[in-house]
Design an enzyme around this catalytic site. Structure first.
Site, PDB file in Angstrom:
ATOM      1  N   ARG A   1     -10.711   3.305  -1.761  1.00 51.67           N
ATOM      2  CA  ARG A   1      -9.831   2.398  -0.096  1.00 51.67           C
ATOM      3  C   ARG A   1     -10.121   3.310   1.470  1.00 51.67           C
ATOM      4  O   ARG A   1      -9.354   3.934   1.534  1.00 51.67           O
ATOM      5  CB  ARG A   1      -8.616   2.053  -0.506  1.00 51.67           C
ATOM      6  CG  ARG A   1      -8.020   1.079  -1.628  1.00 51.67           C
ATOM      7  CD  ARG A   1      -6.883   1.515  -1.310  1.00 51.67           C
ATOM      8  NE  ARG A   1      -5.968   0.455  -1.980  1.00 51.67           N
ATOM      9  CZ  ARG A   1      -5.944   0.615  -3.364  1.00 51.67           C
ATOM     10  NH1 ARG A   1      -5.814   1.495  -3.644  1.00 51.67           N
ATOM     11  NH2 ARG A   1      -4.607  -1.067  -4.852  1.00 51.67           N
TER      12      ARG A   1
ATOM     13  N   HIS B   1       0.559  -1.140  -0.145  1.00 54.81           N
ATOM     14  CA  HIS B   1       0.102   0.122  -0.357  1.00 54.81           C
ATOM     15  C   HIS B   1       0.623   1.110   0.393  1.00 54.81           C
ATOM     16  O   HIS B   1       0.433   2.196  -0.335  1.00 54.81           O
ATOM     17  CB  HIS B   1      -0.847   0.389   1.056  1.00 54.81           C
ATOM     18  CG  HIS B   1      -2.361  -0.841   0.609  1.00 54.81           C
ATOM     19  ND1 HIS B   1      -1.900  -1.871   1.603  1.00 54.81           N
ATOM     20  CD2 HIS B   1      -3.179  -0.625   0.302  1.00 54.81           C
ATOM     21  CE1 HIS B   1      -3.277  -3.015   0.772  1.00 54.81           C
ATOM     22  NE2 HIS B   1      -4.118  -1.970   0.042  1.00 54.81           N
TER      23      HIS B   1
ATOM     24  N   ARG C   1       2.924  -9.536  -1.025  1.00 55.02           N
ATOM     25  CA  ARG C   1       2.913  -8.753  -2.242  1.00 55.02           C
ATOM     26  C   ARG C   1       3.725  -7.620  -1.621  1.00 55.02           C
ATOM     27  O   ARG C   1       4.116  -6.895  -1.958  1.00 55.02           O
ATOM     28  CB  ARG C   1       1.314  -8.102  -2.279  1.00 55.02           C
ATOM     29  CG  ARG C   1       0.662  -7.092  -0.876  1.00 55.02           C
ATOM     30  CD  ARG C   1      -0.121  -7.750  -1.100  1.00 55.02           C
ATOM     31  NE  ARG C   1      -0.972  -6.351  -1.781  1.00 55.02           N
ATOM     32  CZ  ARG C   1      -2.086  -5.718  -1.480  1.00 55.02           C
ATOM     33  NH1 ARG C   1      -3.313  -6.243  -1.094  1.00 55.02           N
ATOM     34  NH2 ARG C   1      -1.780  -4.271  -2.022  1.00 55.02           N
TER      35      ARG C   1
ATOM     36  N   ASN D   1      -3.664  -7.693  -6.778  1.00 53.79           N
ATOM     37  CA  ASN D   1      -3.031  -7.382  -5.508  1.00 53.79           C
ATOM     38  C   ASN D   1      -2.888  -8.158  -4.488  1.00 53.79           C
ATOM     39  O   ASN D   1      -2.022  -8.925  -4.367  1.00 53.79           O
ATOM     40  CB  ASN D   1      -3.127  -5.996  -4.863  1.00 53.79           C
ATOM     41  CG  ASN D   1      -3.037  -4.753  -5.815  1.00 53.79           C
ATOM     42  OD1 ASN D   1      -2.900  -4.769  -6.634  1.00 53.79           O
ATOM     43  ND2 ASN D   1      -3.528  -3.654  -5.449  1.00 53.79           N
ATOM     44  N   ASP D   2      -4.293  -8.380  -3.650  1.00 52.67           N
ATOM     45  CA  ASP D   2      -4.176 -10.134  -2.915  1.00 52.67           C
ATOM     46  C   ASP D   2      -4.861 -11.341  -3.857  1.00 52.67           C
ATOM     47  O   ASP D   2      -3.684 -12.087  -3.390  1.00 52.67           O
ATOM     48  CB  ASP D   2      -4.988  -9.637  -1.674  1.00 52.67           C
ATOM     49  CG  ASP D   2      -5.281  -8.953  -0.631  1.00 52.67           C
ATOM     50  OD1 ASP D   2      -3.985  -9.074  -0.856  1.00 52.67           O
ATOM     51  OD2 ASP D   2      -5.468  -8.125  -0.802  1.00 52.67           O
TER      52      ASP D   2
ATOM     53  N   ARG E   1     -15.741   1.123  -0.985  1.00 54.19           N
ATOM     54  CA  ARG E   1     -15.287  -0.741  -0.347  1.00 54.19           C
ATOM     55  C   ARG E   1     -15.030   0.093   0.970  1.00 54.19           C
ATOM     56  O   ARG E   1     -14.648   0.801   1.803  1.00 54.19           O
ATOM     57  CB  ARG E   1     -13.824  -0.645  -0.699  1.00 54.19           C
ATOM     58  CG  ARG E   1     -13.474  -1.701  -0.247  1.00 54.19           C
ATOM     59  CD  ARG E   1     -11.674  -1.998  -0.615  1.00 54.19           C
ATOM     60  NE  ARG E   1     -10.937  -2.096  -0.291  1.00 54.19           N
ATOM     61  CZ  ARG E   1      -9.566  -1.971  -0.391  1.00 54.19           C
ATOM     62  NH1 ARG E   1      -9.533  -2.846  -1.384  1.00 54.19           N
ATOM     63  NH2 ARG E   1      -8.294  -1.566   0.276  1.00 54.19           N
TER      64      ARG E   1
ATOM     65  N   CYS F   1      -9.927  -3.983 -10.296  1.00 50.79           N
ATOM     66  CA  CYS F   1      -9.147  -2.629  -9.397  1.00 50.79           C
ATOM     67  C   CYS F   1      -7.882  -2.800  -8.994  1.00 50.79           C
ATOM     68  O   CYS F   1      -7.098  -2.076  -8.022  1.00 50.79           O
ATOM     69  CB  CYS F   1     -10.239  -2.028  -8.303  1.00 50.79           C
ATOM     70  SG  CYS F   1     -10.467  -3.028  -6.845  1.00 50.79           S
TER      71      CYS F   1
ATOM     72  N   GLU G   1     -10.919 -11.542  -4.774  1.00 49.37           N
ATOM     73  CA  GLU G   1      -9.491 -11.152  -4.391  1.00 49.37           C
ATOM     74  C   GLU G   1      -8.862 -12.266  -3.394  1.00 49.37           C
ATOM     75  O   GLU G   1      -8.059 -13.077  -3.223  1.00 49.37           O
ATOM     76  CB  GLU G   1      -8.728  -9.612  -3.683  1.00 49.37           C
ATOM     77  CG  GLU G   1      -9.812  -9.817  -2.267  1.00 49.37           C
ATOM     78  CD  GLU G   1      -9.293  -7.790  -1.735  1.00 49.37           C
ATOM     79  OE1 GLU G   1      -8.699  -7.345  -2.414  1.00 49.37           O
ATOM     80  OE2 GLU G   1     -10.087  -8.173  -0.744  1.00 49.37           O
TER      81      GLU G   1
END
Ligand code: PEP
Ligand code: MG
Length: 590
Positions: free
Chosen positions: A306, A199, A475, A464-465, A342, A512, A441
């Site tokens: 986010r 992040h 990650r 990403n996840d 989200r 996303c 995810e």
């Protein structure tokens, strides 16, 4: 993405995470892990140690008052008031007396005595039933760190307190440290740890700060005041370059800015292929303050907000009004497009120390996101009320993160229903038909996407996840960053299947995760039928450019062929070749 290797003595290569070039002076952002040893002192030194303690308290008080003044000027008095609690800790006679008694009784150095008492207080406060008192722990720990720093004569300027433009170099930066960076002061940053989808890296792109991470030993190589070049596009960092190198990078910087300017011409154009297939290109945001950049870069909506960032860098929880105001602001601004809110995804690498998120062995697989919300329904409900109330001001949608099975989805929806009923009873307006979707995810959600599809309105693929869980590659860990491969055949198959299953159930499917921001994958994702790309605002024009350069039929052909290839390397090579062949501007790029 490049692996770290030393090409020349003063050049390091890490993972390029946020494009752009910066040349400036190094500001080393120290980790605060000081080693404090216990020293037995002679009787005559006791008074000296007590005097050192009092001096450190005075210096700490002056520091806090200075910060308060600065914050009050820049961000408003209400933000500055947070530090009142810190001042109270400094004036706590009991704590001060206990430290002095410890020095006298045990005949130890003040640093050691202070650490012993600080630990005693931390243990007591962390066990308190009263939430307010438990929250005071964070004040005690924060002030404690400052006092220790002053006792040791160390300096740690805050990232908000910088007076001149610098390039921040650190072992690691947390997302909350990064969120405090002022773009005017921090012109770039470089860290030894971290991965492309951490992040911290994502935030650098949102803030448009050039950044390189995963450099492994930059901290050993630089000192405060060194001149450094950060090339956030190629991942190169050059320490104390000569004037010829500086001139070369100044030219590169200009080229980069010209390229960006060229892309900005695309901002009003739709994301439509040459043969007429339209897709949506949206932006991801962390803060409402990013909205002007979202508009400037021509995003058609917000594909991921986010919201957990609202919980960071503050000492209390956001209340319903904080949520409502933030979402209303975004809804008001994005009148033409939708806004996917989200629900908070705390945990993983985003910690809030005053909330009950225990330290876990595997925080990325721990009680994060929807798991935390279901365990703390009151906190979740506060956010849902804020979203629902704001839903009358625009096209807001709700999205749950980290759904791994149907029960979680149903539990979240039950809570949402309760909140809706409550608002209805109180005659508070909201959109009763607000769309609810989920992030896909977690691999289990991808596998049972057909089951989940029956109870939601959309899917958004969180690569990403998804990649980290599907490939078992953390990650954030730079040591295994080479295994974090969006082009892995397993990842492509998962994405293809999620899109197909979603479409079969009549849902739209977006992405996303950061894979949606990488032009090299745009043709593949387009060809697989992705309906919405959502990326950092800066990435939006380039994604549009790639989409506008091809026929959808050709993209489909490319995706089909890529899905038949057997390795990440082969798929990546094939994707790059097609990008170069089909999209002007990529012909001469690496
Ligand atoms: C993702 O996992 O792809 C995602 C978009 O969510 P985050 O990066 O916030 O975990
Ligand atoms: Mg995620």
């Amino acid at each position: 993405m490049k692996s770290q290797k030393q090409t020349e003595k003063n050049t390091l290569t890490g993972i390029a995470v946020s494009p752009g070039i910066a040349i400036g002076r190094v500001f080393v952002w120290d980790s605060e892990e000081y080693t404090i040893s216990k020293q037995i002192i002679p009787q005559k030194q006791i008074a000296i140690e007590i005097a050192r303690f009092e001096e450190a308290l005075i210096r700490t008080r002056t520091e806090i008052l200075d910060i308060q003044k600065k914050i009050s000027k820049e961000m408003g008095i209400e933000h500055a008031e947070i530090f009142d609690a810190h001042l109270l800790v400094l004036e706590d006679r009991m704590l001060i007396e206990e430290v002095i008694n410890e020095i006298k009784r045990e005949k130890v150095n003040v640093e050691h005595a202070f650490i012993v008492i600080l630990k005693k207080y931390s243990d007591i406060f962390s066990k308190m039933d009263d939430e307010y008192l438990r929250e005071r722990l964070i004040d005690i720990q924060d002030v404690g760190k400052r006092i220790i720093r002053n006792l040791l004569g160390k300096q740690r300027e805050g990232l908000m307190e910088l007076d001149e433009k610098v390039i921040v170099v650190a072992t690691n930066l947390s997302p909350s440290d990064t969120a405090l960076m002022h773009k005017e002061k921090v012109i770039a940053f470089a860290t030894d740890m971290g991965g492309r989808t951490s992040h911290t890296a994502i935030l650098a792109r949102s803030l448009e700060i050039p950044a390189v991470v995963g450099l492994k030993n930059l901290m050993q190589t630089v000192k405060n005041g060194d001149i450094i070049i950060i090339d956030g596009t190629s991942g190169i960092v050059i320490i104390n370059p000569n004037s010829a190198v500086i001139r070369k990078y100044q030219r590169e910087r200009k080229k980069f800015l010209d390229f960006e300017k060229g892309l900005s011409k695309l901002k009003r154009l739709p994301a439509v292929t040459k043969d007429g297939k339209s897709v949506v290109v949206c932006a991801n945001i962390e803060f409402p303050e990013e909205l002007s950049s979202v508009i400037d870069h021509g995003a058609q909506g917000i594909g991921l907000y986010r919201t957990e960032y609202m919980y960071l860098n503050r000492e209390d929880l956001p209340n319903e009004e904080d949520h409502f105001q933030a979402y209303k602001k975004v809804a008001d601004c994005m009148k033409d497009g939708h806004v996917v809110i989200r629900t908070m995804d705390l945990g993983g690498d985003k910690f809030v120390s005053h909330l009950d998120i225990p330290t876990e062995m595997n925080p990325l697989m721990g009680r994060r996101a929807i798991r935390f919300c279901l365990a703390q329904p009151e906190i979740f409900k506060t956010q849902l009320r804020g979203i629902l109330r704001a839903s009358v001001y625009g096209n807001l949608k709700i999205m749950y993160p980290m759904i791994s099975g149907l029960t979680e989805l149903r539990q979240a929806n039950e809570i949402l229903d309760e909140v809706k009923q409550e608002l209805k009873r109180k005659h508070i307006p909201f959109n009763p038909d607000i769309e609810v979707g989920i992030m896909i995810e977690v691999p289990s959600a991808a596998v049972i996407a057909d089951i989940l599809a029956k109870e939601v309105s959309f899917f958004s693929i969180g690569t990403n996840d998804l990649i980290q869980y599907a490939l078992a590659v953390d990650r954030i860990n730079e040591k295994i960053a080479y295994l974090y491969q969006p082009s892995h055949p397993a990842v492509l198959r998962l994405i293809k299947s999620i899109i197909e299953v979603g479409h079969a159930a009549g849902l739209w499917v977006g992405m996303c995760g950061e894979m949606a921001a990488e032009p090299v994958f745009t043709l593949l994702l387009l060809g697989m039928g992705l309906d919405e790309f959502s990326a950092s605002a800066v990435a939006v024009p380039e994604i549009k450019k790639v989409i506008r350069s091809v026929d959808f039929s050709k993209a489909k052909e490319i995706a089909d062929k890529a899905l038949k290839l057997h390795s990440s390397e082969a798929i990546l090579k094939y994707a790059k070749e097609n990008l170069k062949e089909l999209v002007l501007d990529y012909k001469n790029k690496d």
